[in-house]
Scaffold this motif. Structure first.
Motif, PDB file in Angstrom:
ATOM      1  N   VAL A  61       0.814  -1.047   0.000  1.00 40.13           N
ATOM      2  CA  VAL A  61       0.119  -0.130   0.131  1.00 40.13           C
ATOM      3  C   VAL A  61       1.100   1.367  -0.121  1.00 40.13           C
ATOM      4  CG1 VAL A  61      -1.895   1.230   0.921  1.00 40.13           C
ATOM      5  CG2 VAL A  61      -1.628  -1.342   1.263  1.00 40.13           C
ATOM      6  N   VAL A  62       0.822   2.188  -1.164  1.00 36.63           N
ATOM      7  CA  VAL A  62       1.418   3.436  -1.015  1.00 36.63           C
ATOM      8  C   VAL A  62       0.603   4.640  -0.387  1.00 36.63           C
ATOM      9  CG1 VAL A  62       2.610   5.131  -2.343  1.00 36.63           C
ATOM     10  CG2 VAL A  62       2.783   2.577  -2.850  1.00 36.63           C
ATOM     11  N   ILE A  63       0.928   5.251   0.656  1.00 34.18           N
ATOM     12  CA  ILE A  63       0.249   6.316   1.356  1.00 34.18           C
ATOM     13  C   ILE A  63       0.419   7.499   0.576  1.00 34.18           C
ATOM     14  CG2 ILE A  63       0.138   7.773   3.409  1.00 34.18           C
ATOM     15  CD1 ILE A  63      -0.791   4.506   3.670  1.00 34.18           C
ATOM     16  N   GLY A  64      -0.797   8.304   0.319  1.00 37.16           N
ATOM     17  CA  GLY A  64      -0.801   9.524  -0.260  1.00 37.16           C
ATOM     18  C   GLY A  64      -0.883  10.761   0.207  1.00 37.16           C
ATOM     19  N   ARG A  65      -0.903  10.685   1.635  1.00 34.96           N
ATOM     20  CA  ARG A  65      -0.895  12.265   2.229  1.00 34.96           C
ATOM     21  C   ARG A  65      -0.447  11.928   3.773  1.00 34.96           C
ATOM     22  NH1 ARG A  65      -7.227  13.035   3.451  1.00 34.96           N
ATOM     23  NH2 ARG A  65      -6.496  14.315   4.958  1.00 34.96           N
ATOM     24  N   LEU A  66       0.044  13.036   4.095  1.00 38.50           N
ATOM     25  CA  LEU A  66       0.333  12.762   5.716  1.00 38.50           C
ATOM     26  C   LEU A  66      -0.763  12.564   6.630  1.00 38.50           C
ATOM     27  CD1 LEU A  66       2.839  15.282   7.556  1.00 38.50           C
ATOM     28  CD2 LEU A  66       0.598  14.723   8.629  1.00 38.50           C
ATOM     29  N   CYS A  67      -0.783  11.511   7.421  1.00 42.44           N
ATOM     30  CA  CYS A  67      -1.821  11.199   8.376  1.00 42.44           C
ATOM     31  C   CYS A  67      -1.504  10.660   9.752  1.00 42.44           C
ATOM     32  CB  CYS A  67      -2.640  10.250   7.434  1.00 42.44           C
ATOM     33  SG  CYS A  67      -1.777   8.420   6.827  1.00 42.44           S
ATOM     34  N   ARG A  68      -2.244  10.506  10.585  1.00 41.11           N
ATOM     35  CA  ARG A  68      -1.858   9.944  12.020  1.00 41.11           C
ATOM     36  C   ARG A  68      -3.602   9.610  12.428  1.00 41.11           C
ATOM     37  NH1 ARG A  68       0.686  12.821  17.111  1.00 41.11           N
ATOM     38  NH2 ARG A  68       0.635  10.897  18.719  1.00 41.11           N
ATOM     39  N   ASP A  69      -3.458   8.488  13.130  1.00 43.55           N
ATOM     40  CA  ASP A  69      -4.898   7.885  13.812  1.00 43.55           C
ATOM     41  C   ASP A  69      -5.803   8.217  12.987  1.00 43.55           C
ATOM     42  OD1 ASP A  69      -3.474   7.871  16.442  1.00 43.55           O
ATOM     43  OD2 ASP A  69      -3.750  10.021  16.623  1.00 43.55           O
ATOM     44  N   VAL A  70      -5.628   7.369  11.898  1.00 42.11           N
ATOM     45  CA  VAL A  70      -6.810   7.354  10.567  1.00 42.11           C
ATOM     46  C   VAL A  70      -7.902   6.048  11.220  1.00 42.11           C
ATOM     47  CG1 VAL A  70      -7.093   6.805   8.470  1.00 42.11           C
ATOM     48  CG2 VAL A  70      -4.914   8.018   8.878  1.00 42.11           C
ATOM     49  N   PRO A  71      -8.875   6.554  11.258  1.00 44.04           N
ATOM     50  CA  PRO A  71      -9.974   5.415  11.567  1.00 44.04           C
ATOM     51  C   PRO A  71     -10.216   4.721  10.408  1.00 44.04           C
ATOM     52  CG  PRO A  71     -11.073   7.779  11.843  1.00 44.04           C
ATOM     53  CD  PRO A  71      -9.360   7.960  11.162  1.00 44.04           C
ATOM     54  N   ALA A  72     -10.453   3.385  10.535  1.00 43.33           N
ATOM     55  CA  ALA A  72     -10.489   2.364   9.672  1.00 43.33           C
ATOM     56  C   ALA A  72     -11.316   2.719   8.416  1.00 43.33           C
ATOM     57  CB  ALA A  72     -10.636   1.140  10.011  1.00 43.33           C
ATOM     58  N   GLU A  73     -12.566   3.339   8.903  1.00 44.33           N
ATOM     59  CA  GLU A  73     -13.501   3.552   8.049  1.00 44.33           C
ATOM     60  C   GLU A  73     -13.104   4.654   6.897  1.00 44.33           C
ATOM     61  OE1 GLU A  73     -14.905   5.722  11.758  1.00 44.33           O
ATOM     62  OE2 GLU A  73     -13.983   3.818  11.147  1.00 44.33           O
ATOM     63  N   ARG A  74     -12.091   5.503   7.293  1.00 43.13           N
ATOM     64  CA  ARG A  74     -11.604   6.722   6.591  1.00 43.13           C
ATOM     65  C   ARG A  74     -10.068   6.247   5.733  1.00 43.13           C
ATOM     66  NH1 ARG A  74     -12.068  12.474   8.908  1.00 43.13           N
ATOM     67  NH2 ARG A  74     -11.725  12.782   6.566  1.00 43.13           N
ATOM     68  N   ALA A  75      -9.831   4.770   5.911  1.00 39.46           N
ATOM     69  CA  ALA A  75      -8.429   4.750   5.367  1.00 39.46           C
ATOM     70  C   ALA A  75      -8.361   4.802   3.714  1.00 39.46           C
ATOM     71  CB  ALA A  75      -8.118   3.228   5.753  1.00 39.46           C
ATOM     72  N   GLY A  76      -9.285   4.490   3.296  1.00 37.57           N
ATOM     73  CA  GLY A  76      -9.059   4.853   1.777  1.00 37.57           C
ATOM     74  C   GLY A  76      -8.850   6.237   1.270  1.00 37.57           C
ATOM     75  N   GLU A  77      -8.845   7.124   2.031  1.00 37.22           N
ATOM     76  CA  GLU A  77      -8.608   8.538   1.983  1.00 37.22           C
ATOM     77  C   GLU A  77      -7.023   8.835   1.674  1.00 37.22           C
ATOM     78  OE1 GLU A  77     -10.809  10.953   4.443  1.00 37.22           O
ATOM     79  OE2 GLU A  77     -12.710   9.839   4.334  1.00 37.22           O
TER      80      GLU A  77
END
Length: 256
Positions: free
Chosen positions: A115-131
């Motif tokens: 999986v390649v991450i596309g934006r800086l993120c932390r504490d991502v809820p599973a239901e918003r992981a696609g974002e």
């Protein structure tokens, strides 16, 4: 959309792979900032595909298929097993995996969906992981198996230069929930599974990892390997194929 990174002479650029993998259309700048075509198009056979992303870190997940956990001598873990590979392990398609024969007597292939991450993120809820996902690619979590057993922790076994082939490109429009994944050694199938068998799926992994550490654009999460891992030797060719993405192929050479 298939985003590749390629070199021509001393130039390195990103492009969109078109016409069934035969042509690459160059884009200006970095694909995280949008796809802006330059108008230049090249046959893929005339460029050199390189690792599609240079991550700040590779976050890998161990024992995330039940059959692999059991072939390693234990039951599947209740929570994801997380370890890191340095970004100096990354190589691209057709680059050589360097076998460190002076330090290890067994080096294994481990085909995986990355999986390649596309934006800086932390504490991502599973239901918003696609974002926060930019796309997906093939990976080989190369492992010095004897050193892994000897050390108890996995940094040395997983961390040699060339021990994380990625490629051949990043597929940005893909549902990763149920994809066929196959690893071949010299043309013989050694691993065959589907991503629907992941114990912890991709949204769960992103939530779990991002609760621990900030993920940066370009970071890579390796989602785990199915059963069938085994040794490679100098001269072998290993291929990792994932449905909807393509095939990552690398040969093994002697580091020494």
């Amino acid at each position: 959309m298939r985003i590749a990174r390629f070199s021509m002479g001393d130039q390195v650029a990103f492009g969109v792979v078109e016409e069934g993998g035969q042509v690459i259309a160059r884009i200006g700048g970095h694909p995280f900032h949008g796809v802006d075509f330059t108008g230049e198009r090249f046959p893929v056979a005339e460029v050199r595909l390189i690792a599609p992303m240079l991550p700040s870190k590779i976050v890998a997940i161990g024992k995330n298929y039940a059959d692999h956990a059991r072939e390693m001598g234990g039951e599947p873990p209740a929570e994801p097993v997380v370890f890191l590979k340095p970004n100096t392990t990354v190589i691209g398609p057709s680059e050589a995996i360097a076998y460190p024969g002076k330090l290890s007597e067994r080096v294994d292939y481990e085909g995986e969906l990355a999986v390649v991450i596309g934006r800086l993120c932390r504490d991502v809820p599973a239901e918003r992981a696609g974002e926060v996902v930019f796309g997906y690619t093939c990976a080989n979590d190369v492992t010095a198996r004897d050193l892994q057993a000897r050390d108890g922790q996995w940094t040395r076994a997983k961390g040699f230069d060339t021990f994380c082939p990625l490629g051949p490109w990043i597929e940005t429009e893909l549902d990763p929930a149920d994809l066929a994944i196959t690893t071949t050694l010299n043309g013989e199938v050694r691993q065959s599974a589907r991503t629907s068998l992941l114990l912890h799926d991709i949204p769960a992994l992103i939530a779990y990892v991002s609760a621990v550490m900030t993920l940066l654009p370009g970071d890579v999460i390796l989602t785990g390997t199915p059963a069938g891992v085994g040794p490679m030797s100098v001269g072998d060719e290993v291929g990792v194929s994932i449905e909807g993405i393509g095939t990552l192929t690398n040969r093994v050479i002697s580091r020494d």
